[in-house]
Design an enzyme around this catalytic site. Sequence first.
Site, PDB file in Angstrom:
ATOM      1  N   ASP A  37       0.880  -1.161   0.000  1.00  0.00           N
ATOM      2  CA  ASP A  37       0.000   0.000   0.000  1.00  0.00           C
ATOM      3  C   ASP A  37       0.920   1.214   0.000  1.00  0.00           C
ATOM      4  OD1 ASP A  37      -2.312   1.612   0.219  1.00  0.00           O
ATOM      5  OD2 ASP A  37      -2.062   1.725   2.384  1.00  0.00           O
ATOM      6  N   GLU A  61      -0.957  -1.313  -4.868  1.00  0.00           N
ATOM      7  CA  GLU A  61      -2.194  -0.582  -5.149  1.00  0.00           C
ATOM      8  C   GLU A  61      -1.916   0.467  -6.214  1.00  0.00           C
ATOM      9  OE1 GLU A  61      -5.582   0.605  -2.322  1.00  0.00           O
ATOM     10  OE2 GLU A  61      -4.314   2.396  -2.439  1.00  0.00           O
ATOM     11  N   ASP A  83      -2.701   1.107   7.165  1.00  0.00           N
ATOM     12  CA  ASP A  83      -1.874   0.916   5.964  1.00  0.00           C
ATOM     13  C   ASP A  83      -1.441  -0.545   5.830  1.00  0.00           C
ATOM     14  OD1 ASP A  83      -1.216   4.008   5.400  1.00  0.00           O
ATOM     15  OD2 ASP A  83      -0.991   3.589   7.542  1.00  0.00           O
TER      16      ASP A  83
END
Length: 197
Positions: A10, A71, A144
Site C-alpha cells: 500500500d 495498489e 496501511d
Amino acid sequence: MTTFRVLGVDPGLTRCGIGVVDALGGRRARLVHAGVIQSASDDPLDQRLLAIAQGLRAALEEFGPDTVAVERVFSQNNISTVMGTAQVSGIALLEAAERGIPAAMHTPSEVKAAVTGSGRADKKQIQAMLVKLLGLDAAPKPADAADAVAIALTQLWRGPGPVARDASGGARTSAQAVWARAEREARRARERSTSRH
C-alpha cells in the site's frame, strides 16, 4: 510443501504498508506479516524515498515472495499525495523487477470487491473481512498494513497466475525460474528454522 506467497504494498511516502500472505489452496490464505515502512516527513524527498526503498528491499529479501501486488495510484485532490504515492509505487515495482519477481497493480475498488464483494466497502468492512478470512483475532494495524494485506489477497484470488520474468521484462528461461524459486524456498526454510528456535 511449496506455497505461493504474495507481498502486497500500500504505497505511501510517510507510511508504506506491506502485507505478506501465503496461499493455502482454494480461497484460504495465511497471514505471514503485516507492517509499515516509515519515512520522516521533515526529511528531504530523496532521503524519504531511500528509506522506503531500503524497507521494501529488506521485506523482499526476508519474505521472498513469488509475486508483488501494488495498489494502483488513483486521482486525488492533493497532488503532492498522489506524487509521493506514485513515486513509492515505482520503487516497489522496480525492486520486484530487479529480483525477477512478477508484479501487478490493483485499483482500490478492485481490492474492496475482492475482499468484501463490494467495490464500495469502507476500511472497517475490509478489516472485518480480513479478520474472518485469515482467522485473526484482530485486523492488522495500522490501517496501511491492513490495506497491504487486502492488496495481497486480491492478487492471490484475482490476479493472473505467476509469469516468470527476467530483470529486463522478458520471459525467464525455465532454469532461471527454477533458480529464483529455489532461492525463495531456501529463504522460507531459514525463516521456519529461525522461528522454531
